[in-house]
Scaffold this motif. Structure first.
Motif, mmCIF file in Angstrom:
data_model
loop_
_atom_site.group_PDB
_atom_site.id
_atom_site.type_symbol
_atom_site.label_atom_id
_atom_site.label_comp_id
_atom_site.label_asym_id
_atom_site.label_seq_id
_atom_site.Cartn_x
_atom_site.Cartn_y
_atom_site.Cartn_z
ATOM 1 N N GLU A 70 -12.036 2.522 14.476
ATOM 2 C CA GLU A 70 -13.267 3.316 14.586
ATOM 3 C C GLU A 70 -13.121 4.418 15.624
ATOM 4 O O GLU A 70 -13.481 5.578 15.373
ATOM 5 N N TYR A 71 -12.623 4.074 16.793
ATOM 6 C CA TYR A 71 -12.464 5.068 17.845
ATOM 7 C C TYR A 71 -11.447 6.131 17.443
ATOM 8 O O TYR A 71 -11.652 7.323 17.679
ATOM 9 N N LYS A 74 -12.892 8.695 14.892
ATOM 10 C CA LYS A 74 -13.785 9.679 15.509
ATOM 11 C C LYS A 74 -12.962 10.759 16.217
ATOM 12 O O LYS A 74 -13.287 11.952 16.125
ATOM 13 N N ASN A 75 -11.899 10.347 16.935
ATOM 14 C CA ASN A 75 -11.052 11.328 17.604
ATOM 15 C C ASN A 75 -10.326 12.221 16.605
ATOM 16 O O ASN A 75 -10.150 13.418 16.833
ATOM 17 N N ASP A 77 -11.388 13.162 13.627
ATOM 18 C CA ASP A 77 -12.343 14.157 13.130
ATOM 19 C C ASP A 77 -12.563 15.259 14.159
ATOM 20 O O ASP A 77 -12.686 16.445 13.811
ATOM 21 N N HIS A 78 -12.593 14.874 15.451
ATOM 22 C CA HIS A 78 -12.780 15.868 16.504
ATOM 23 C C HIS A 78 -11.585 16.814 16.591
ATOM 24 O O HIS A 78 -11.758 18.040 16.683
#
Length: 263
Positions: A70-71, A74-75, A77-78
């Motif tokens: 999950e973490y 998110k990174n 996508d950033h």
């Protein structure tokens, strides 16, 4: 500029690895270039790890970051939303991977250094006595080399031995080949070396001057002996002849014989 940025990244990673206290956190960024048989086939990876766990990875084959967990997602996508970073990653395939691959290829796969070859007698021996020759091949690159022996142009396959190819530690190699044989006067013995750096086979003959010099000195000594003997005999004969056939010298003009004075 890109090179400076890359060095800064490496320095930061090294500091984090060296200064992280026991029980702390470790963040790592690893640049990885993977090549196929042709350096044009390159896959570029940028791996972000947290406590040795892979979180995100840039893959040049898909042209974006991929997240793990999950973490990590998110990174990813950033990172993918940062236009400057995506442009940088695409350029690094050429500036980082292919550029260094060309340097590596020129210094290794395409590097050709011709060998230095020397043939010498391993132990002194006369003609007709068992002896050994050594063919030393030095400072060649790459490693693959073929060494053979020739006697009057015919390759010798028996009584031949060789050392392993030895690395010199300076990106060069050496090899030593040995031939056990009985030398014959007037015979040509050669060491032939085949290497990718040579346009044609390199043949180096065994120099028999040292062996022949002994006989040359002996022949010269015999000649001088007979010359001296002949001179001595000639001198003795001349002296005998002079003693045997010597005549008294004629009186000089103006001198009176002792017989005339008595008269």
């Amino acid at each position: 500029m890109i090179g400076l940025y890359f060095l800064c990244k490496l320095a930061v990673s090294a500091v984090l690895l060296c200064t992280t206290p026991s029980g702390g956190y470790v963040c790592q960024m690893i640049y990885d270039c993977e090549y196929g048989d042709n350096i044009t086939d390159v896959v570029f990876f940028v791996k972000n790890l947290f406590n040795k766990q892979l979180c995100t990875m840039y893959d040049s084959r898909v042209g974006k970051y991929v997240g793990f967990g999950e973490y990590g997602m998110k990174n990813a996508d950033h990172y993918n939303s940062q236009v400057w970073k995506m442009v940088l990653r695409k350029s690094q395939v050429e500036t980082l991977c292919r550029y260094n691959a060309r340097l590596f290829r020129r210094s290794t796969l395409d590097r050709h250094v011709p060998p230095i070859v020397k043939v010498h007698q391993k132990k002194p021996a006369d003609y007709g006595e068992r002896s050994m020759l050594e063919c030393s091949v030095w400072v060649f690159f790459p490693q693959e080399v073929r060494v053979s022996w020739l006697r009057d142009g015919v390759e010798v396959t028996t009584d031949v031995s060789s050392s392993d190819v030895l690395a010199d530690g300076d990106w060069s190699f050496q090899l030593h080949s040995y031939l056990e044989f009985t030398p014959r006067r007037g015979e040509r013995v050669s060491c032939r070396v085949d290497h990718v750096s040579l346009k044609e086979s390199l043949e180096v003959d065994w120099d028999t001057f040292a062996l022949d010099a002994k006989y040359l000195k002996m022949a010269v000594g015999i000649i001088f002996f007979f010359m001296g003997f002949a001179a001595a005999v000639g001198g003795a004969v001349y002296y005998w002849w002079k003693q045997r056939f010597e005549f008294s010298p004629l009186p000089r003009q103006g001198q009176t014989s002792p017989c005339h004075l008595s008269e």
